[in-house]
Design a protein around this motif. Structure first.
Motif, mmCIF file in Angstrom:
data_model
loop_
_atom_site.group_PDB
_atom_site.id
_atom_site.type_symbol
_atom_site.label_atom_id
_atom_site.label_comp_id
_atom_site.label_asym_id
_atom_site.label_seq_id
_atom_site.Cartn_x
_atom_site.Cartn_y
_atom_site.Cartn_z
ATOM 1 N N ILE A 78 18.159 54.461 21.049
ATOM 2 C CA ILE A 78 16.558 54.594 20.933
ATOM 3 C C ILE A 78 16.337 54.625 19.220
ATOM 4 C CG2 ILE A 78 15.401 56.409 21.561
ATOM 5 C CD1 ILE A 78 15.709 54.787 24.218
ATOM 6 N N CYS A 95 11.647 65.386 26.135
ATOM 7 C CA CYS A 95 13.209 65.330 25.819
ATOM 8 C C CYS A 95 13.967 65.828 26.895
ATOM 9 C CB CYS A 95 13.302 64.483 24.183
ATOM 10 S SG CYS A 95 15.130 64.360 23.982
ATOM 11 N N LEU A 100 14.590 65.115 20.769
ATOM 12 C CA LEU A 100 12.997 65.189 19.982
ATOM 13 C C LEU A 100 12.752 66.996 19.752
ATOM 14 C CD1 LEU A 100 11.328 61.865 21.196
ATOM 15 C CD2 LEU A 100 12.466 62.693 18.774
ATOM 16 N N CYS A 116 20.861 62.027 21.568
ATOM 17 C CA CYS A 116 20.016 61.174 22.539
ATOM 18 C C CYS A 116 21.073 60.424 23.018
ATOM 19 C CB CYS A 116 18.988 59.921 21.302
ATOM 20 S SG CYS A 116 18.351 59.130 22.281
ATOM 21 N N ILE A 117 20.513 60.401 24.192
ATOM 22 C CA ILE A 117 21.023 59.327 25.501
ATOM 23 C C ILE A 117 20.618 58.292 26.126
ATOM 24 C CG2 ILE A 117 22.719 61.912 26.336
ATOM 25 C CD1 ILE A 117 20.844 61.861 28.831
ATOM 26 N N CYS A 119 17.884 57.875 27.261
ATOM 27 C CA CYS A 119 17.015 58.148 28.558
ATOM 28 C C CYS A 119 15.581 57.298 28.957
ATOM 29 C CB CYS A 119 17.134 59.352 29.496
ATOM 30 S SG CYS A 119 15.529 61.009 28.385
ATOM 31 N N GLU A 120 15.261 56.322 27.699
ATOM 32 C CA GLU A 120 13.887 55.917 27.976
ATOM 33 C C GLU A 120 12.785 56.957 27.730
ATOM 34 O OE1 GLU A 120 13.802 52.463 29.307
ATOM 35 O OE2 GLU A 120 16.365 52.218 28.981
ATOM 36 N N CYS A 122 11.061 59.455 26.115
ATOM 37 C CA CYS A 122 9.688 59.159 25.210
ATOM 38 C C CYS A 122 9.456 58.431 24.659
ATOM 39 C CB CYS A 122 10.621 59.898 24.091
ATOM 40 S SG CYS A 122 11.628 58.727 23.510
HETATM 41 S S1 SF4 Z 1 15.224 58.840 24.800
HETATM 42 FE FE1 SF4 Z 1 15.558 60.575 26.613
HETATM 43 S S2 SF4 Z 1 16.863 61.153 25.102
HETATM 44 FE FE2 SF4 Z 1 16.587 60.072 23.590
HETATM 45 S S3 SF4 Z 1 15.263 60.794 21.865
HETATM 46 FE FE3 SF4 Z 1 13.718 60.111 24.125
HETATM 47 S S4 SF4 Z 1 13.735 61.332 25.338
HETATM 48 FE FE4 SF4 Z 1 15.097 62.243 23.792
#
Ligand code: SF4
Ligand code: SF4
Length: 135
Positions: A78, A95, A100, A116-117, A119-120, A122
């Motif tokens: 991401i 998040c 974030l 960031c993992i 997870c999508e 955001c």
């Molecule tokens: S993808 Fe998931 S972990 Fe990464 S910034 Fe977005 S909400 Fe946070």
């Protein structure tokens, strides 16, 4: 032998269960913890690199899923498009890992990509679509 990077998400009721221990012991796989978090809702998030025979990895992940663990492959990255971000803050409470956060002094939203993992969550939450998925 294969290796997989995955995200395991444990609901609160499973956080103190020795699930990864059982995956390693019963299915003969090895693991490396890349990241580990407890979210504000007290869910557990583990980013792991698993190594083992393909069928052993598959069985171990099936076992985790059968207990209610969410398993997600970590093959994506991401990024934030800085020119699009308006620092509206909509992504901050979404998040799960604190990647974030709002800077208390400047009120700007900071993105820590090492947390960031992918997870999508955001991506959909961001009004100007500043959070982007790269493969
Ligand atoms: S993808 Fe998931 S972990 Fe990464 S910034 Fe977005 S909400 Fe946070
Ligand atoms: S939701 Fe999008 S525009 Fe708003 S702060 Fe987050 S990344 Fe920036």
């Amino acid at each position: 032998m294969g290796a997989q990077r995955i995200v395991l998400k444990f609901p609160h009721r499973l956080v103190d269960q020795p699930i990864v221990y059982r995956m390693v012991k019963d299915f003969d796989i090895e693991f490396n913890i890349l990241k580990a978090y407890i979210t504000p809702r007290e869910e557990g998030l583990l980013v792991l690199e698993l190594t083992g025979k393909d069928d052993s990895l598959e069985k171990a992940l099936k076992y985790a899923k059968s207990l209610g663990v969410t398993v997600q492959s970590l093959s994506k990255d991401i990024k934030r498009n800085e020119s699009k971000c308006t620092h509206c803050g909509a992504c901050v409470p979404i998040c799960p890992t604190g990647a974030l956060v709002t800077d208390p002094l400047t009120r700007k939203v900071l993105f820590y990509d090492t947390k960031c993992i992918a997870c999508e969550l955001c991506i959909k939450a961001c009004p100007p679509r500043a959070m982007e998925l790269h493969f």
